[in-house]
Design an enzyme around this catalytic site. Sequence first.
Site, PDB file in Angstrom:
ATOM      1  N   LYS A 149       0.860  -1.191   0.000  1.00  0.00           N
ATOM      2  CA  LYS A 149       0.000   0.000   0.000  1.00  0.00           C
ATOM      3  C   LYS A 149       0.893   1.236   0.000  1.00  0.00           C
ATOM      4  O   LYS A 149       2.024   1.182   0.469  1.00  0.00           O
ATOM      5  CB  LYS A 149      -0.877   0.015   1.267  1.00  0.00           C
ATOM      6  CG  LYS A 149      -2.164   0.789   1.116  1.00  0.00           C
ATOM      7  CD  LYS A 149      -3.242  -0.041   0.487  1.00  0.00           C
ATOM      8  CE  LYS A 149      -4.520   0.735   0.305  1.00  0.00           C
ATOM      9  NZ  LYS A 149      -5.571  -0.123  -0.259  1.00  0.00           N
TER      10      LYS A 149
HETATM   11  P1  NAD Z   1     -14.227   6.817  -2.587  1.00  0.00           P
HETATM   12  O1  NAD Z   1     -13.291   7.881  -2.131  1.00  0.00           O
HETATM   13  O2  NAD Z   1     -14.597   6.714  -4.020  1.00  0.00           O
HETATM   14  O3  NAD Z   1     -15.620   6.910  -1.774  1.00  0.00           O
HETATM   15  C1  NAD Z   1     -15.680   6.959  -0.386  1.00  0.00           C
HETATM   16  C2  NAD Z   1     -17.113   7.335  -0.013  1.00  0.00           C
HETATM   17  O4  NAD Z   1     -17.278   7.204   1.386  1.00  0.00           O
HETATM   18  C3  NAD Z   1     -17.476   8.777  -0.350  1.00  0.00           C
HETATM   19  O5  NAD Z   1     -18.828   8.812  -0.774  1.00  0.00           O
HETATM   20  C4  NAD Z   1     -17.326   9.486   0.985  1.00  0.00           C
HETATM   21  O6  NAD Z   1     -18.108  10.667   1.087  1.00  0.00           O
HETATM   22  C5  NAD Z   1     -17.836   8.405   1.911  1.00  0.00           C
HETATM   23  N1  NAD Z   1     -17.403   8.533   3.294  1.00  0.00           N
HETATM   24  C6  NAD Z   1     -16.150   8.737   3.774  1.00  0.00           C
HETATM   25  N2  NAD Z   1     -16.187   8.817   5.111  1.00  0.00           N
HETATM   26  C7  NAD Z   1     -17.490   8.640   5.478  1.00  0.00           C
HETATM   27  C8  NAD Z   1     -18.173   8.602   6.712  1.00  0.00           C
HETATM   28  N3  NAD Z   1     -17.510   8.765   7.843  1.00  0.00           N
HETATM   29  N4  NAD Z   1     -19.517   8.391   6.709  1.00  0.00           N
HETATM   30  C9  NAD Z   1     -20.178   8.218   5.551  1.00  0.00           C
HETATM   31  N5  NAD Z   1     -19.587   8.243   4.354  1.00  0.00           N
HETATM   32  C10 NAD Z   1     -18.263   8.453   4.320  1.00  0.00           C
HETATM   33  O7  NAD Z   1     -13.576   5.460  -2.046  1.00  0.00           O
HETATM   34  P2  NAD Z   1     -13.868   3.992  -2.568  1.00  0.00           P
HETATM   35  O8  NAD Z   1     -12.871   3.651  -3.614  1.00  0.00           O
HETATM   36  O9  NAD Z   1     -15.333   3.823  -2.818  1.00  0.00           O
HETATM   37  O10 NAD Z   1     -13.431   3.163  -1.271  1.00  0.00           O
HETATM   38  C11 NAD Z   1     -14.311   3.006  -0.173  1.00  0.00           C
HETATM   39  C12 NAD Z   1     -13.720   1.948   0.763  1.00  0.00           C
HETATM   40  O11 NAD Z   1     -13.545   0.730   0.050  1.00  0.00           O
HETATM   41  C13 NAD Z   1     -12.333   2.283   1.340  1.00  0.00           C
HETATM   42  O12 NAD Z   1     -12.220   1.712   2.619  1.00  0.00           O
HETATM   43  C14 NAD Z   1     -11.389   1.576   0.376  1.00  0.00           C
HETATM   44  O13 NAD Z   1     -10.128   1.299   0.976  1.00  0.00           O
HETATM   45  C15 NAD Z   1     -12.185   0.306   0.128  1.00  0.00           C
HETATM   46  N6  NAD Z   1     -11.838  -0.410  -1.096  1.00  0.00           N
HETATM   47  C16 NAD Z   1     -11.911   0.201  -2.314  1.00  0.00           C
HETATM   48  C17 NAD Z   1     -11.594  -0.525  -3.459  1.00  0.00           C
HETATM   49  C18 NAD Z   1     -11.716   0.083  -4.829  1.00  0.00           C
HETATM   50  O14 NAD Z   1     -11.533  -0.655  -5.803  1.00  0.00           O
HETATM   51  N7  NAD Z   1     -12.056   1.352  -4.967  1.00  0.00           N
HETATM   52  C19 NAD Z   1     -11.174  -1.862  -3.347  1.00  0.00           C
HETATM   53  C20 NAD Z   1     -11.126  -2.451  -2.088  1.00  0.00           C
HETATM   54  C21 NAD Z   1     -11.470  -1.714  -0.964  1.00  0.00           C
END
Ligand code: NAD
Length: 419
Positions: free
Chosen positions: A107
């Site tokens: 990471k």
């Molecule tokens: P992103 O930045 O596209 O979206 C995050 C969303 O969560 C946004 O809508 C934001 O406003 C919301 N958010 C953040 N803090 C919040 C809170 N306290 N309460 C409510 N909403 C909140 O990120 P993403 O890519 O969708 O990733 C989301 C999660 O999934 C993260 O933990 C990331 O590590 C994990 N993840 C993502 C992927 C991927 O392919 N994008 C893969 C595996 C895991």
Amino acid sequence: MENGKSGILTTAMYNFDVAAKRLGLDSDIRQKILGPKEKVEIDINPKLPNGRMINAKVFIVRHHDALGPAKGGIRMTPSVTLDEVTGLAMEMTWKTSLIGVPFGGGKSGIRLDPAKLTDDEKEAVIRAFERGASRHIGPEIYIPAPDMGTNEMDMAHIRDCISYSQGVSITKGCFVTGKPVILGGIVGRREATGKGVVYTILSSCEKLNKDIKKMSVAVQGFGNVGSVAAAEIARHGARVVAVCDAQAGLKNDDGIDIQALERHFVQKGTLKGFPGCKEMAPTDIFAVDCDILIPAAAGSQITLENVDKIKASIIAEGANAPTIPEADEVLASRSVMVVPDILCNAGGVFVSYLEYTQETQREQMTLEAVENRLSSRMAERFNDVYDLAAQKGITMRQAAMDIAVSRVLEAVRTRGLLP
Ligand code: NAD
């Protein structure tokens, strides 16, 4: 807790510790697997297009590479820490192992607020990141991808930076995944994590004999993972009764039209003001009356403060480490089916692996082929985890960790004992 504190590392170490005890690992081998192999802290000082020079801390962690080169995204937030990156890298080791791709866990973090950067400024930052980190990135070392705060354009700039520095058009092998399709990215990567989350929910419903069309769903987070998962589960006939992001929450017991909400969000940049829904505070998402909860926002969200409010009987962890261990115990005591993050959100890294092989072999995969491979792999691994949990009388998280850690252990032992 994700915002700057070490919640994710604490959770990751706790989950490993209990798995190591269950598997009877002795302390030497336990330390060898606990790692991490390498932690790097780098200062970058990009000069922005307006002439201002800024400073940012960069962290890169290669947690483990017994199964292959480290794989894991680049997180850009104003509060990212080395601890957080280490915890996320450790999670990636288990995730790649469990989903069965030949990668280890890694990471990166860039401590900056992407919302405060223009596109040109962000490009300067990302290119500075690549220059500073170049010796740690490569198809056989560490292959980054997008994570919170970074996106496919950033991956395009990383690839361009590498090929440009070598005076060639392409890179020798795959240095970064999650690129735009036009630059060697793979179709379906953007949706892969959210769709993978839904495939595990469909498998859960099958095991629990529940009809997805009769299920109600609440989704925390409306970013890449949350918005795709909401749209996909609605497409399968479930009723999405609540969604929220960091700023706002929406509720409608009759079901929210997710496609219309996505259009509203693109136009207005906010969930607020969407017709036909009641607005609520984002934290109210945990108290919503629903059958399925998808935490798809950030880490350490399900805590002792809100766990008793949760009514869902299935929790599908779209986010990384959204449940703290103490809350996890409460959910286990209530027999809530928690599909653990290392299984639930592994669709993204699985399709990243397809992108890696596609680029390495100069191949072009169709969307249909990608989705077929994704859905069958998610279902296979779900069944492996479910069966082991049933056989050993343990939770899905424990079973997922047992499989993941055992595979890493097997690779370590098979490599032999040289350093
Ligand atoms: P992103 O930045 O596209 O979206 C995050 C969303 O969560 C946004 O809508 C934001 O406003 C919301 N958010 C953040 N803090 C919040 C809170 N306290 N309460 C409510 N909403 C909140 O990120 P993403 O890519 O969708 O990733 C989301 C999660 O999934 C993260 O933990 C990331 O590590 C994990 N993840 C993502 C992927 C991927 O392919 N994008 C893969 C595996 C895991």
